[in-house]
Motif scaffolding. Structure first.
Motif, PDB file in Angstrom:
ATOM      1  N   ASP A  80       5.386  -0.007  -2.461  1.00 55.80           N
ATOM      2  CA  ASP A  80       5.355  -0.567  -3.807  1.00 55.80           C
ATOM      3  C   ASP A  80       6.537   0.044  -4.570  1.00 55.80           C
ATOM      4  O   ASP A  80       6.423   1.136  -5.121  1.00 55.80           O
ATOM      5  CB  ASP A  80       4.040  -0.220  -4.506  1.00 55.80           C
ATOM      6  N   PRO A  81       7.697  -0.619  -4.578  1.00 55.16           N
ATOM      7  CA  PRO A  81       8.904  -0.033  -5.169  1.00 55.16           C
ATOM      8  C   PRO A  81       8.716   0.436  -6.611  1.00 55.16           C
ATOM      9  O   PRO A  81       9.258   1.454  -7.012  1.00 55.16           O
ATOM     10  CB  PRO A  81       9.926  -1.168  -5.085  1.00 55.16           C
ATOM     11  N   LYS A  82       7.928  -0.324  -7.363  1.00 55.19           N
ATOM     12  CA  LYS A  82       7.756   0.016  -8.779  1.00 55.19           C
ATOM     13  C   LYS A  82       6.906   1.272  -8.975  1.00 55.19           C
ATOM     14  O   LYS A  82       6.869   1.843 -10.060  1.00 55.19           O
ATOM     15  CB  LYS A  82       7.164  -1.173  -9.524  1.00 55.19           C
ATOM     16  N   ALA A  83       6.236   1.706  -7.914  1.00 53.55           N
ATOM     17  CA  ALA A  83       5.444   2.942  -7.991  1.00 53.55           C
ATOM     18  C   ALA A  83       6.273   4.152  -7.563  1.00 53.55           C
ATOM     19  O   ALA A  83       5.813   5.287  -7.657  1.00 53.55           O
ATOM     20  CB  ALA A  83       4.203   2.830  -7.104  1.00 53.55           C
ATOM     21  N   MET A  84       7.491   3.904  -7.095  1.00 53.43           N
ATOM     22  CA  MET A  84       8.341   4.977  -6.587  1.00 53.43           C
ATOM     23  C   MET A  84       9.312   5.472  -7.657  1.00 53.43           C
ATOM     24  O   MET A  84       9.911   4.678  -8.379  1.00 53.43           O
ATOM     25  CB  MET A  84       9.108   4.509  -5.343  1.00 53.43           C
ATOM     26  N   THR A  85       9.466   6.773  -7.741  1.00 45.19           N
ATOM     27  CA  THR A  85      10.393   7.391  -8.687  1.00 45.19           C
ATOM     28  C   THR A  85      11.728   7.664  -7.994  1.00 45.19           C
ATOM     29  O   THR A  85      11.844   7.538  -6.768  1.00 45.19           O
ATOM     30  CB  THR A  85       9.832   8.720  -9.194  1.00 45.19           C
ATOM     31  N   GLU A  86      12.708   8.077  -8.784  1.00 46.62           N
ATOM     32  CA  GLU A  86      13.990   8.449  -8.195  1.00 46.62           C
ATOM     33  C   GLU A  86      13.807   9.580  -7.181  1.00 46.62           C
ATOM     34  O   GLU A  86      14.436   9.578  -6.119  1.00 46.62           O
ATOM     35  CB  GLU A  86      14.962   8.884  -9.291  1.00 46.62           C
ATOM     36  N   ASN A 120       0.858  -1.194   0.000  1.00 44.67           N
ATOM     37  CA  ASN A 120       0.000   0.000   0.000  1.00 44.67           C
ATOM     38  C   ASN A 120       0.892   1.241   0.000  1.00 44.67           C
ATOM     39  O   ASN A 120       1.302   1.722   1.067  1.00 44.67           O
ATOM     40  CB  ASN A 120      -0.924  -0.030   1.235  1.00 44.67           C
ATOM     41  N   GLN A 121       1.192   1.763  -1.192  1.00 43.28           N
ATOM     42  CA  GLN A 121       2.124   2.883  -1.292  1.00 43.28           C
ATOM     43  C   GLN A 121       1.627   4.161  -0.613  1.00 43.28           C
ATOM     44  O   GLN A 121       2.395   4.817   0.094  1.00 43.28           O
ATOM     45  CB  GLN A 121       2.467   3.152  -2.765  1.00 43.28           C
TER      46      GLN A 121
END
Length: 235
Positions: A73-79, A49-50
């Protein structure tokens, strides 16, 4: 579970002995002192749950920040998100075991870790090297450019003794991880560790200790751990 319910759930798991241990490692208030294994029942209710992870990380509460890493959710996170999380990571247990671990599950992991290693900032350097450890210890060897990892070993050999304290720990662990988990450069990592020798780190104002990657590599070889890869990076 919403934000308030998670915070209440974490507080109910507080442990004074663990709280003191976390504080001795660099944590500060607010924190509850929750054993990471005790968080699993809460995770089963929240799942990934981001938005909730962002709320929890922003509290500055160590246990909430740690749990944020579990449900992120790592894939929902940007640099930019990872940079923001690093800005809030005030000691190594957050930089290396929350931010670096979460970053290691993304496609941008190596690019971000490279920037952090080159930053000259102690905790970013520590997180960058630690991220490579999580990556090398879990992903197939084919995902890495051998020349790049070899160059990083050379950086360690040349700079580890003058690096910031927490970066020394992570760089030492990098030599160990390459030797054990990245087969193409096992021999080079062993040679690098021997060339580096014991690394002195300051534990506090009075005490220092020696890290010895070479000894730890040999112990793991003796235990038959050569080629070790984790199935999962996060809990």
């Amino acid at each position: 579970m919403d934000f308030e319910m998670v915070m209440q759930g974490l507080e109910a798991l507080s442990n004074e002995r663990l709280k003191k241990m976390y504080i001795s490692n660099g944590a500060h208030e607010p924190l509850f002192g929750v054993a990471t294994g005790k968080m699993k029942p809460i995770f089963r209710k929240t799942k990934i749950n981001q938005p909730l992870a962002e709320q929890l990380y922003a509290t500055g509460n160590y246990d909430a920040m740690y749990f944020a890493g579990i449900i992120a959710d790592p894939k929902a996170m940007t640099e930019a998100d990872f940079e923001r999380w690093m800005d809030g990571a005030y000691f190594y247990m957050l930089s290396d075991y929350v931010v670096a671990v979460t970053l290691a599950e993304t496609d941008i992991a190596q690019a971000v870790a490279d920037k952090w290693i080159a930053s000259g900032e102690e905790l970013r350097m520590s997180a960058g090297w630690s991220c490579y450890c999580w990556l090398l210890g879990s992903r197939p060897d084919s995902e890495f450019a051998e020349g790049k990892i070899a160059n990083l070993l050379e950086v360690v050999e040349k700079t580890i003794h003058d690096a910031p304290e927490r970066a020394k720990y992570a760089m030492n662990n990098f030599m160990y991880t390459v030797a054990i988990s990245y087969s193409p450069l096992h021999d080079k990592a062993v040679e690098t560790a021997k060339a580096v020798g014991p690394v002195e780190v300051q534990k506090d104002k009075k005490k220092s200790k020696l890290l010895n990657a070479s000894e730890n590599i040999q112990k793991s070889i003796n235990r038959g751990q050569l080629g070790f890869k984790r199935k999962y990076v996060r809990c």
